[in-house]
Design an enzyme around this catalytic site. Structure first.
Site, PDB file in Angstrom:
ATOM      1  N   SER A 297      -2.813  -7.900  -0.735  1.00 21.49           N
ATOM      2  CA  SER A 297      -3.580  -6.782  -1.292  1.00 21.49           C
ATOM      3  C   SER A 297      -3.083  -6.248  -2.626  1.00 21.49           C
ATOM      4  CB  SER A 297      -3.629  -5.623  -0.286  1.00 21.49           C
ATOM      5  OG  SER A 297      -4.572  -5.908   0.716  1.00 21.49           O
TER       6      SER A 297
ATOM      7  N   SER B 275      -6.850  -5.369  -1.062  1.00 15.23           N
ATOM      8  CA  SER B 275      -7.429  -4.057  -0.855  1.00 15.23           C
ATOM      9  C   SER B 275      -7.107  -3.053  -1.961  1.00 15.23           C
ATOM     10  CB  SER B 275      -6.926  -3.488   0.472  1.00 15.23           C
ATOM     11  OG  SER B 275      -5.529  -3.250   0.421  1.00 15.23           O
TER      12      SER B 275
ATOM     13  N   LYS C 187      -2.491   4.313  -5.251  1.00 13.67           N
ATOM     14  CA  LYS C 187      -3.455   3.873  -4.237  1.00 13.67           C
ATOM     15  C   LYS C 187      -3.620   5.001  -3.218  1.00 13.67           C
ATOM     16  CE  LYS C 187      -4.339  -0.026  -1.065  1.00 13.67           C
ATOM     17  NZ  LYS C 187      -3.808  -1.290  -0.522  1.00 13.67           N
TER      18      LYS C 187
END
Lengths: 95, 481, 484
Positions: C175, C151, C76
């Site tokens: 997330s 997210s 990420k």
């Protein structure tokens, strides 16, 4: 507590985010909805409950007083917006 | 009607740790710009603070030194505001639960003892520096100082004059150095004071206060407070009102002026720093710090006063710093005399007299004095045993300072032996009395001054070597007879 | 290779039936084609990736390979990785090349894993749909008109679309778990403090926790073994003995008490999700588990509490983005204050600004007690609910998200609706507990449904055991989106 436009302008200034008049109206609309949701908290009695700041009830770990960092300013300043004489440049600071 | 002045002080003492409060960067002063600003100090995305044990240990020392409560649990909070010398956009400080609570400091204001109560002392990080040399209308930011540990020491509004405020600040300045938590270097900004000043009519509630910043010397502090008191008095007496604000002292113009940049309706949005858990200080830790701490100046002063019979003035001077008291005690021990009080008095005389004056003249620190405590002890022994009188002691001291050897050698070399043979002194006294009939007459007519003139004549005749006490006694006896 | 689990891939690499370079090239090719369609990655650097793969091959050749050596991992874009662009999905950091490695990145590098790229994400991890990214929305490989969740949407989509066998994410309010559910894969958020936050760009410090994405519970365990560990640079990192999170995978579940919170099943779940969860419960009964009804009475307040605490912390955490030392600075400005205001107004997107403003408000003078302190008190009540529940059960089961993947744009105009999609995940972050999501079926539109498992503190190994046993009995986790 309902939000008004002055609140939006006040917090936008505190947060140093430029918000024009049109945006402020829109932000006010969104924030009002969110604060209506947040307002649900007030329905629960929390008298005598200790606020919880951390997921674990632990105490702080401390570091020994030793210098472990070397000079890296060249690497760090390579990604800075504006640098001169090893200093970060900003619009004039007035005291 | 009279105005009452109310002053509270906030002092930022830079703690003498090797590394910063939340990072492993050096705290050494004077490095090239941003060379001591690590990833944590410049607040790169993703970095986190880790608290320096040394900073906490120093806060504990301070708490013990002022008889404060040391919080078993204290909290670090974020103070949020935007400023280019504050890289994270918040300062890590303590707000609701500071590490040190309460305590007091007793100081001498002239001859009067004054106790100033402390509200609190908390740990926080220093900011960087904005350099205003002109970079084509821009300022340069150096973050070497960002993250240096500070202890902010806050008093109650207990001081009633600039003189009291300065006395407190000096005592605090001496104390933080004594307990080894701050180097006290005011030029480098290691010890910085802000004053909260207000005035009121006696008996009335506190007036509106102004915070005066930039008090980076005791002299400026005194002048700035005096100016501010005058300003507020005139303002109110002219029908005006004091506005709560931050004011900056300008030493060049000797005035305070409003800092408009700080007028920004500050709302710091304090909240507990989620990156830092509560700080725990156990009784064991406090006990350990206490065991390793030096005796405090107040304790020493008490010993000097009651144990050695020194005057309050001497005791105060000898405890002005740890180095002074250490010098005194080392010299006292080196004397090896049974009559400690006599030796102490003689050392105190030499230290507060010749030593202080010479250090001052040569701009030397006591730790660098060429006359070491052991050498001074040699001189003191010669004073106590009556070999030297004060005048001779001064001469020997000066020779020792100049590197001419130890006291014994100098006395030997210069033939400096006090005449304590009463027969010899009596002979000279008789000669002097015979030769100064006029002075004798004046003395008998009640002119005390004439006595001193006669003493002076005897000393002159002996080239200063006569024992002054014996001269006094003999003269008195003869004149009475 | 497409559908290899991490475990299988490691076996192939160790047996030298395939090289790390070949594996990297295989996935890089997919990232450059399908990856672009899905917009799953923000940066790819084939040279760096292949260099790492070559190094991994040398380790394997020297017989020094560990369980992750030579394995491609998608990170990420919230983790600082030295020399890599690290944007956090924001214009603010669009040109930010991190000068250091996050602890998580160090751990993977030390294990010989190969970074295949940095994945797209909601800006500063603020979002539940991956639509707030400055680099555009990520598309769900199951239906490219729908969101992958957020997210960590890029990481989830990457694993679901087989652009990488495993990925990392972060979870502040769901997330990791919510995008795992919406893309039909597994994702785990550990107990707060198990994975170091050092080098992970902070959203809400007291809630943020990094964790892995994978196709199977077993792979999650292998990943967590690499990610977890004490780090002295994070004051909230826990000093605990290392543990093997895969140690309990094979334990039978007979006698296990599974808690079903009454409040999870009361309302709000879509019928298709409810049906899939019911079937999962039935499966667990077959595996010998006992279902226990538990109650989390304050859970309904977790969304309002979260939307006070997380923005409050975020408003402060994001103050460092001021255009002075790194990141975006507005091209034109007047004085200092104007430079700040313009740089931040232009550098942050609408959702980030919204949350900064909420956070600034709840911390501001006169509102702190009514909002921030109140929320912290409720946070304790929510955490205490879990403590009580875990006296009655060993693991909690429920839905991860009230619905399946929704259409891009469907909720982006209404923040409150968007926030409510995290209703089942947020309480876990507030309590600091471990939680995970694993696929348990599909809705009528063939979009995946995720079930959530919540463990007691440090219950990761048990949770993975519970998930693994389910995966031995079912095959939802091996289903792949069509046409990839």
């Amino acid at each position: 507590m309902s939000l008004i436009l002055d609140d939006v302008n006040r917090i936008a200034h505190l947060a140093r985010i430029e918000v024009d008049a049109k945006e402020a109206e829109q932000v006010l609309g969104h924030l009002s909805g969110i604060f209506a949701l947040i307002g649900e908290m007030q329905a629960v009695d929390t008298a005598g409950v200790a606020p919880m700041s951390h997921a674990q009830d632990l105490m702080l770990r401390l570091r020994d007083d030793a210098v472990t960092e070397a000079d890296q300013h060249a690497a760090f300043q390579a990604i800075a917006p504006q640098v001169e004489a090893d200093l970060y440049l900003v619009p004039k600071v007035i005291e | 009607m009279k105005w009452e002045v109310v002053i509270g002080l906030e002092t930022h003492a830079q703690l003498s740790t090797r590394s910063k409060i939340f990072s492993g960067s050096s705290t050494a002063f004077g490095a090239s710009p941003n060379s001591q600003a690590s990833a944590v100090d410049i607040a790169l995305p993703g970095v986190l603070p880790v608290l320096n044990r040394g900073a906490v240990e120093r806060a504990i020392r301070f708490g013990l030194a002022v008889g404060a409560t040391i919080s078993p649990r204290s909290i670090f909070a974020r103070k949020n505001y935007f400023y280019p010398d504050l890289p994270k956009g918040y300062q890590i400080s303590q707000y609701e639960l500071p590490v040190v609570q309460g305590g007091s400091l007793t100081v001498m204001v002239g001859d009067v003892e004054k106790t100033v109560r402390l509200t609190r002392a908390h740990l926080e990080e220093d900011a960087g520096k904005s350099l205003h040399e002109d970079f084509r209308g821009m300022s340069g930011i150096d973050l070497n100082r960002a993250g240096t540990p500070l202890l902010e020491i806050v008093t109650e509004p207990d001081m009633a004059s600039a003189e009291e405020a300065v006395a407190y600040a000096k005592a605090l300045h001496a104390l933080v150095q004594w307990i080894g938590i701050c180097d006290g270097n005011m030029q480098e900004g290691s010890f910085r004071c802000d004053a909260n000043v207000s005035i009121r009519r006696p008996g009335e509630p506190l007036g509106t206060r102004c915070e005066i910043k930039n008090l980076n010397s005791f002299n400026f502090m005194e002048k700035a407070i005096q100016y501010e008191v005058r300003r507020q008095t005139e303002l109110i007496e002219d029908g005006g009102r004091v506005v709560q604000e931050t004011r900056l002292y300008d030493p060049d113009r000797d005035e305070t002026r409003s800092m408009r940049s700080k007028e920004d309706a500050m709302d710091y949005r304090y909240f507990p720093d989620p990156d830092l858990l509560p700080l725990e200080i156990t009784p064991q830790w406090i006990a350990q710090v206490k065991a390793e701490m030096r005796e405090l100046p107040g304790t020493k002063r008490g010993l000097y006063l009651t144990g050695y019979g020194l005057s309050a003035y001497d005791a105060q001077l000898l405890t002005q710093s740890f180095e002074w008291s250490d010098y005194f005690e080392t010299a006292l021990a080196a004397c090896g005399l049974a009559d400690k009080a006599a030796a102490a008095k003689q050392i105190a005389n030499l230290m507060t007299g010749e030593l202080a004056a010479t250090l001052n003249r040569s701009e030397t620190e006591i730790t660098d004095a060429p006359v070491k405590p052991g050498a001074l002890a040699g001189l003191v022994r010669k004073c106590v045993d009556g070999t030297l009188n004060n005048k001779m002691a001064k001469e020997v001291f000066a020779a020792m300072w100049a590197g001419e050897g130890d006291a014994d050698a100098i006395i030997e070399q210069r033939g400096l032996k006090q005449i304590s043979d009463s027969g010899e002194i009596e002979k000279i006294v008789d000669q002097v009395l015979a030769a100064n009939a006029k002075s004798v007459e004046e003395f008998r007519a009640g002119k005390e001054k004439a006595f001193n003139a006669l003493v002076g004549q005897v000393m002159k005749a002996t080239k200063g070597k006569a024992n002054p006490t014996q001269v006094n006694d003999l003269l008195k006896k003869k004149l009475a007879g | 290779m497409l559908n290899f689990t991490l475990k299988q891939l490691t076996t192939e690499l160790a047996a030298k039936r395939v090289s790390s370079v070949e594996v990297a090239e295989f996935f890089l090719k997919r990232i450059n084609t399908l990856g672009k369609t899905l917009n799953a990655f923000i940066s790819v650097d084939a040279e760096k990736t292949l260099t790492a793969a070559q190094a991994a091959d040398r380790l394997i050749a020297a017989g020094k390979a560990g369980p992750l050596t030579g394995v491609p991992v998608a990170h990420k874009d919230i983790f600082c990785a030295k020399g890599w662009l690290t944007t956090c999905g924001s214009k603010m950091l669009a040109n930010f090349r991190a000068p250091y490695d996050a602890h998580v990145i160090e751990q993977f590098n030390a294990a010989g894993a190969v970074t295949v790229g940095k994945t797209n994400m909601d800006e500063f991890a603020m979002g539940s749909s991956n639509e707030t990214s400055f680099f555009g929305p990520v598309r769900n490989p199951w239906n490219t008109q729908t969101v992958p969740g957020g997210s960590s949407g890029g990481s989830a989509a990457a694993v679901a679309a087989r652009l990488a066998p495993v990925a990392t994410g972060t979870d502040t309010g769901g997330s990791i778990r919510q995008p795992a559910a919406l893309t039909g894969i597994c994702g785990l958020k550990p107990t707060y403090g198990v994975v170091s936050r050092y080098g992970m760009i902070a959203f809400a410090s007291s809630l943020d926790q990094a964790g892995p994405f994978a196709k199977t519970a077993e792979d999650l365990g292998i990943m967590l073994n690499a990610m977890a560990g004490f780090d002295p640079r994070d004051s909230t990192s826990l000093e605990r003995a290392r543990e093997d999170y895969t140690r309990d995978l094979e334990k039978p579940l007979a006698g296990l008490r599974v808690g079903l919170p009454r409040e999870f099943f009361a309302e709000g779940m879509s019928p298709d999700v409810a049906k899939a969860i019911d079937e999962a419960i039935a499966q667990y009964r077959k595996l010998g588990c006992t279902m226990v009804e538990v109650s989390l009475p304050n859970m309904k307040l977790s969304v309002p509490v979260y939307y006070v605490l997380a923005p409050a912390e975020a408003s402060s955490n994001l103050s460092r983005f001021d255009g002075v030392r790194y990141g975006y600075r507005a091209p034109e400005y007047g004085d200092l204050s104007d430079m700040y205001k313009k740089s931040r107004a232009q550098g942050f997107g609408a959702e980030v600004k919204r949350r900064i403003l909420i956070g600034t408000y709840v911390l501001s003078h006169g509102y702190y007690d009514a909002y921030y302190i109140k929320a912290q008190k409720l946070r304790r009540l929510i955490a205490q609910d879990f403590v009580a529940a875990f006296k009655q059960c060993d693991v909690i089961l429920g839905p991860t998200s009230p619905g399946t993947a929704f259409k891009i744009g469907e909720k982006s105009g209404d923040p409150v609706q968007m926030y409510l999609s995290d209703i089942y995940t947020i309480a876990v972050n507030l309590a600091g507990l471990p939680g995970m999501s694993l696929p348990c079926g599909f809705d009528r539109a063939n979009l995946p449904v995720g079930m959530q498992l919540i463990g007691d503190y440090f219950g990761e190994a048990k949770m993975l055991n519970v998930a693994h046993q389910y995966q031995l009995a079912t095959d939802w986790h091996m289903r792949m989106p069509q046409g990839i």
